[in-house]
Scaffold this motif. Structure first.
Motif, mmCIF file in Angstrom:
data_model
loop_
_atom_site.group_PDB
_atom_site.id
_atom_site.type_symbol
_atom_site.label_atom_id
_atom_site.label_comp_id
_atom_site.label_asym_id
_atom_site.label_seq_id
_atom_site.Cartn_x
_atom_site.Cartn_y
_atom_site.Cartn_z
ATOM 1 N N LEU A 1 0.880 -1.163 0.000
ATOM 2 C CA LEU A 1 0.000 0.000 0.000
ATOM 3 C C LEU A 1 0.917 1.212 0.000
ATOM 4 C CD1 LEU A 1 -2.840 1.209 0.220
ATOM 5 C CD2 LEU A 1 -2.627 1.005 2.705
ATOM 6 N N ILE A 2 0.880 1.971 -1.093
ATOM 7 C CA ILE A 2 1.736 3.152 -1.217
ATOM 8 C C ILE A 2 0.849 4.378 -1.390
ATOM 9 C CG2 ILE A 2 3.638 1.814 -2.230
ATOM 10 C CD1 ILE A 2 2.807 3.140 -4.957
ATOM 11 N N GLU A 3 1.458 5.537 -1.351
ATOM 12 C CA GLU A 3 0.724 6.770 -1.594
ATOM 13 C C GLU A 3 1.539 7.640 -2.543
ATOM 14 O OE1 GLU A 3 -0.656 10.460 1.068
ATOM 15 O OE2 GLU A 3 -1.455 8.526 1.734
ATOM 16 N N LYS A 4 0.913 8.084 -3.620
ATOM 17 C CA LYS A 4 1.540 8.990 -4.587
ATOM 18 C C LYS A 4 0.643 10.200 -4.742
ATOM 19 C CE LYS A 4 3.945 5.495 -7.310
ATOM 20 N NZ LYS A 4 4.025 4.823 -8.625
ATOM 21 N N GLU A 5 1.201 11.373 -4.486
ATOM 22 C CA GLU A 5 0.453 12.630 -4.600
ATOM 23 C C GLU A 5 -0.848 12.570 -3.805
ATOM 24 O OE1 GLU A 5 0.109 13.801 -8.712
ATOM 25 O OE2 GLU A 5 2.230 13.410 -9.076
ATOM 26 N N GLY A 6 -0.775 11.958 -2.624
ATOM 27 C CA GLY A 6 -1.929 11.885 -1.734
ATOM 28 C C GLY A 6 -2.956 10.832 -2.089
ATOM 29 N N VAL A 7 -2.662 9.992 -3.089
ATOM 30 C CA VAL A 7 -3.609 8.968 -3.531
ATOM 31 C C VAL A 7 -3.092 7.588 -3.127
ATOM 32 C CG1 VAL A 7 -4.741 7.929 -5.544
ATOM 33 C CG2 VAL A 7 -4.301 10.394 -5.493
ATOM 34 N N PRO A 8 -3.863 6.852 -2.313
ATOM 35 C CA PRO A 8 -3.440 5.498 -1.955
ATOM 36 C C PRO A 8 -3.507 4.575 -3.172
ATOM 37 C CG PRO A 8 -5.623 5.941 -1.065
ATOM 38 C CD PRO A 8 -5.139 7.208 -1.689
ATOM 39 N N GLN A 9 -2.494 3.708 -3.295
ATOM 40 C CA GLN A 9 -2.403 2.820 -4.445
ATOM 41 C C GLN A 9 -1.840 1.472 -4.011
ATOM 42 O OE1 GLN A 9 -0.137 4.892 -7.481
ATOM 43 N NE2 GLN A 9 -1.292 6.770 -7.154
ATOM 44 N N LEU A 10 -2.091 0.450 -4.823
ATOM 45 C CA LEU A 10 -1.518 -0.876 -4.611
ATOM 46 C C LEU A 10 -0.403 -1.066 -5.625
ATOM 47 C CD1 LEU A 10 -4.768 -3.056 -4.389
ATOM 48 C CD2 LEU A 10 -3.353 -2.221 -2.492
ATOM 49 N N GLU A 11 0.739 -1.571 -5.163
ATOM 50 C CA GLU A 11 1.859 -1.744 -6.082
ATOM 51 C C GLU A 11 2.601 -3.038 -5.780
ATOM 52 O OE1 GLU A 11 4.232 1.611 -7.858
ATOM 53 O OE2 GLU A 11 5.632 0.889 -6.321
ATOM 54 N N GLY B 1 13.646 -7.896 -16.898
ATOM 55 C CA GLY B 1 13.528 -8.783 -15.752
ATOM 56 C C GLY B 1 12.503 -8.397 -14.709
ATOM 57 N N SER B 2 11.724 -7.344 -14.937
ATOM 58 C CA SER B 2 10.700 -6.994 -13.948
ATOM 59 C C SER B 2 9.547 -6.209 -14.567
ATOM 60 C CB SER B 2 11.298 -6.206 -12.782
ATOM 61 O OG SER B 2 11.546 -4.876 -13.141
ATOM 62 N N VAL B 3 8.420 -6.340 -13.889
ATOM 63 C CA VAL B 3 7.219 -5.587 -14.242
ATOM 64 C C VAL B 3 6.656 -5.048 -12.933
ATOM 65 C CG1 VAL B 3 4.885 -5.687 -15.205
ATOM 66 C CG2 VAL B 3 6.706 -7.064 -16.231
ATOM 67 N N THR B 4 6.460 -3.744 -12.866
ATOM 68 C CA THR B 4 5.843 -3.138 -11.687
ATOM 69 C C THR B 4 4.430 -2.711 -12.079
ATOM 70 O OG1 THR B 4 7.981 -2.353 -10.899
ATOM 71 C CG2 THR B 4 6.023 -1.326 -9.944
ATOM 72 N N VAL B 5 3.464 -3.198 -11.302
ATOM 73 C CA VAL B 5 2.056 -2.925 -11.575
ATOM 74 C C VAL B 5 1.504 -2.092 -10.421
ATOM 75 C CG1 VAL B 5 -0.212 -3.940 -12.044
ATOM 76 C CG2 VAL B 5 1.861 -5.140 -12.773
ATOM 77 N N THR B 6 0.782 -1.024 -10.754
ATOM 78 C CA THR B 6 0.176 -0.156 -9.752
ATOM 79 C C THR B 6 -1.300 0.022 -10.081
ATOM 80 O OG1 THR B 6 2.292 1.026 -9.631
ATOM 81 C CG2 THR B 6 0.398 2.041 -8.534
ATOM 82 N N TRP B 7 -2.135 -0.266 -9.089
ATOM 83 C CA TRP B 7 -3.591 -0.138 -9.243
ATOM 84 C C TRP B 7 -4.128 0.953 -8.331
ATOM 85 C CZ3 TRP B 7 -6.075 -2.637 -12.993
ATOM 86 C CH2 TRP B 7 -5.530 -3.828 -13.493
ATOM 87 N N TRP B 8 -5.044 1.753 -8.834
ATOM 88 C CA TRP B 8 -5.860 2.689 -8.061
ATOM 89 C C TRP B 8 -6.984 3.135 -8.981
ATOM 90 C CZ3 TRP B 8 -1.753 4.243 -10.818
ATOM 91 C CH2 TRP B 8 -1.816 5.444 -11.513
ATOM 92 N N SER B 9 -8.011 3.681 -8.408
ATOM 93 C CA SER B 9 -9.157 4.119 -9.201
ATOM 94 C C SER B 9 -9.066 5.618 -9.430
ATOM 95 C CB SER B 9 -10.462 3.734 -8.492
ATOM 96 O OG SER B 9 -10.573 2.329 -8.462
ATOM 97 N N HIS B 10 -8.747 5.974 -10.656
ATOM 98 C CA HIS B 10 -8.525 7.369 -11.026
ATOM 99 C C HIS B 10 -9.729 8.253 -10.729
ATOM 100 C CE1 HIS B 10 -5.783 4.892 -13.400
ATOM 101 N NE2 HIS B 10 -4.979 5.927 -13.434
ATOM 102 N N SER B 11 -10.927 7.743 -11.039
ATOM 103 C CA SER B 11 -12.125 8.562 -10.923
ATOM 104 C C SER B 11 -12.419 8.991 -9.484
ATOM 105 C CB SER B 11 -13.337 7.833 -11.506
ATOM 106 O OG SER B 11 -13.551 6.610 -10.820
ATOM 107 N N ILE B 12 -12.009 8.177 -8.506
ATOM 108 C CA ILE B 12 -12.273 8.523 -7.104
ATOM 109 C C ILE B 12 -11.000 8.913 -6.352
ATOM 110 C CG2 ILE B 12 -14.378 7.155 -6.942
ATOM 111 C CD1 ILE B 12 -12.742 4.981 -5.495
ATOM 112 N N LYS B 13 -9.879 8.918 -7.090
ATOM 113 C CA LYS B 13 -8.583 9.282 -6.494
ATOM 114 C C LYS B 13 -8.328 8.502 -5.201
ATOM 115 C CE LYS B 13 -8.198 13.823 -8.528
ATOM 116 N NZ LYS B 13 -9.375 14.248 -9.169
#
Length: 110
Positions: free
Chosen positions: A34-44, A80-92
């Motif tokens: 669980l990370i936060e970028k620009e105040g938006v919680p995201q899964l990475e 050798g790697s893939v980084t995937v980040t999920w969050w819902s843009h519409s609800i930030k």
């Protein structure tokens, strides 16, 4: 199980998950941060591979799944790697859809 569910339409009127809901859903996915970028919680999560071709193939599988779910992540493809980040843009913020897609990514990984 989350990977068996389908994403639901998520517009601006949707409510982001509460901290308690996020905490509970985090127990259902393994290795995701669980990370936060620009105040938006995201899964990475970073997935590791033996070479670029395997990482590329995995990236394509994620892209196909994202199109099927009509929910799209940030994907960083490197040697050798893939980084995937999920969050819902519409609800930030995070929605149940993000956890569903994270679980589906895990099922796609070798």
């Amino acid at each position: 199980m989350l990977e068996e569910l389908r994403c639901e339409a998520c517009g601006k009127e949707a409510t982001p998950l509460s901290s308690k809901d996020i905490e509970l859903l985090m127990t259902e996915i393994e290795g995701w941060e669980l990370i936060e970028k620009e105040g938006v919680p995201q899964l990475e999560k970073q997935f590791r591979f033996k070479n670029f071709k395997l990482a590329w193939d995995f990236t394509n599988k994620i892209a196909e799944m994202a199109e099927e779910e009509f929910h799209h992540p940030s994907i960083v493809l490197e040697w050798g790697s893939v980084t995937v980040t999920w969050w819902s843009h519409s609800i930030k913020g995070l929605h149940r859809n993000d956890f569903i897609c994270a679980a589906k990514c895990d099922q796609l990984s070798p």
